[in-house]
Design a protein around this motif. Sequence first.
Motif, PDB file in Angstrom:
ATOM      1  N   ILE A 133       0.873  -1.196   0.141  1.00  0.00           N
ATOM      2  CA  ILE A 133      -0.028  -0.012   0.038  1.00  0.00           C
ATOM      3  C   ILE A 133       1.083   1.216  -0.029  1.00  0.00           C
ATOM      4  N   GLU A 134       1.913   1.233   0.736  1.00  0.00           N
ATOM      5  CA  GLU A 134       2.882   2.436   0.830  1.00  0.00           C
ATOM      6  C   GLU A 134       3.466   2.645  -0.673  1.00  0.00           C
ATOM      7  N   LYS A 135       3.926   1.694  -1.337  1.00  0.00           N
ATOM      8  CA  LYS A 135       4.477   1.771  -2.701  1.00  0.00           C
ATOM      9  C   LYS A 135       3.137   2.408  -3.587  1.00  0.00           C
ATOM     10  N   GLU A 136       2.227   1.958  -3.498  1.00  0.00           N
ATOM     11  CA  GLU A 136       1.168   2.449  -4.244  1.00  0.00           C
ATOM     12  C   GLU A 136       0.683   3.891  -3.876  1.00  0.00           C
ATOM     13  N   ALA A 137       0.733   4.152  -2.585  1.00  0.00           N
ATOM     14  CA  ALA A 137       0.599   5.615  -2.351  1.00  0.00           C
ATOM     15  C   ALA A 137       1.590   6.464  -2.622  1.00  0.00           C
ATOM     16  N   GLU A 194       3.429  10.786  -6.497  1.00  0.00           N
ATOM     17  CA  GLU A 194       4.472  11.315  -7.584  1.00  0.00           C
ATOM     18  C   GLU A 194       3.583  11.629  -8.772  1.00  0.00           C
ATOM     19  N   GLU A 195       2.538  10.435  -9.423  1.00  0.00           N
ATOM     20  CA  GLU A 195       1.917  11.246 -10.375  1.00  0.00           C
ATOM     21  C   GLU A 195       1.121  12.224 -10.186  1.00  0.00           C
ATOM     22  N   PHE A 196       0.437  12.515  -8.971  1.00  0.00           N
ATOM     23  CA  PHE A 196      -0.233  13.797  -8.807  1.00  0.00           C
ATOM     24  C   PHE A 196       0.827  14.979  -8.836  1.00  0.00           C
ATOM     25  N   SER A 197       1.821  14.677  -8.350  1.00  0.00           N
ATOM     26  CA  SER A 197       2.855  16.035  -8.221  1.00  0.00           C
ATOM     27  C   SER A 197       3.268  16.289  -9.646  1.00  0.00           C
ATOM     28  N   LYS A 198       3.514  15.241 -10.387  1.00  0.00           N
ATOM     29  CA  LYS A 198       3.702  15.684 -11.964  1.00  0.00           C
ATOM     30  C   LYS A 198       2.635  16.150 -12.550  1.00  0.00           C
TER      31      LYS A 198
END
Length: 70
Positions: free
Chosen positions: A2-6, A11-15
């Motif tokens: 779950i931590e990796k998915e979060a 990261e995608e949201f930041s991009k």
Amino acid sequence: MIEKEAEKILEEFSKALEKVPELEETHYIVDNLNRTRADKKRKHDPKRILKNAPVDEEGNIIVERGEWTQ
């Protein structure tokens, strides 16, 4: 897992946020003030309000019991 998915989602949201253009301040033509009115005292007549309420033989108001009560 779950931590990796979060982390991936963040990261995608930041991009995605980097692609949002900087905008100038928005100006409105009209005043955007809260419009309020003075409170007015109204006369309430309980007899008139309860006139259409169903009552039993003793004059008690009949109400429906909520499904959530026992």
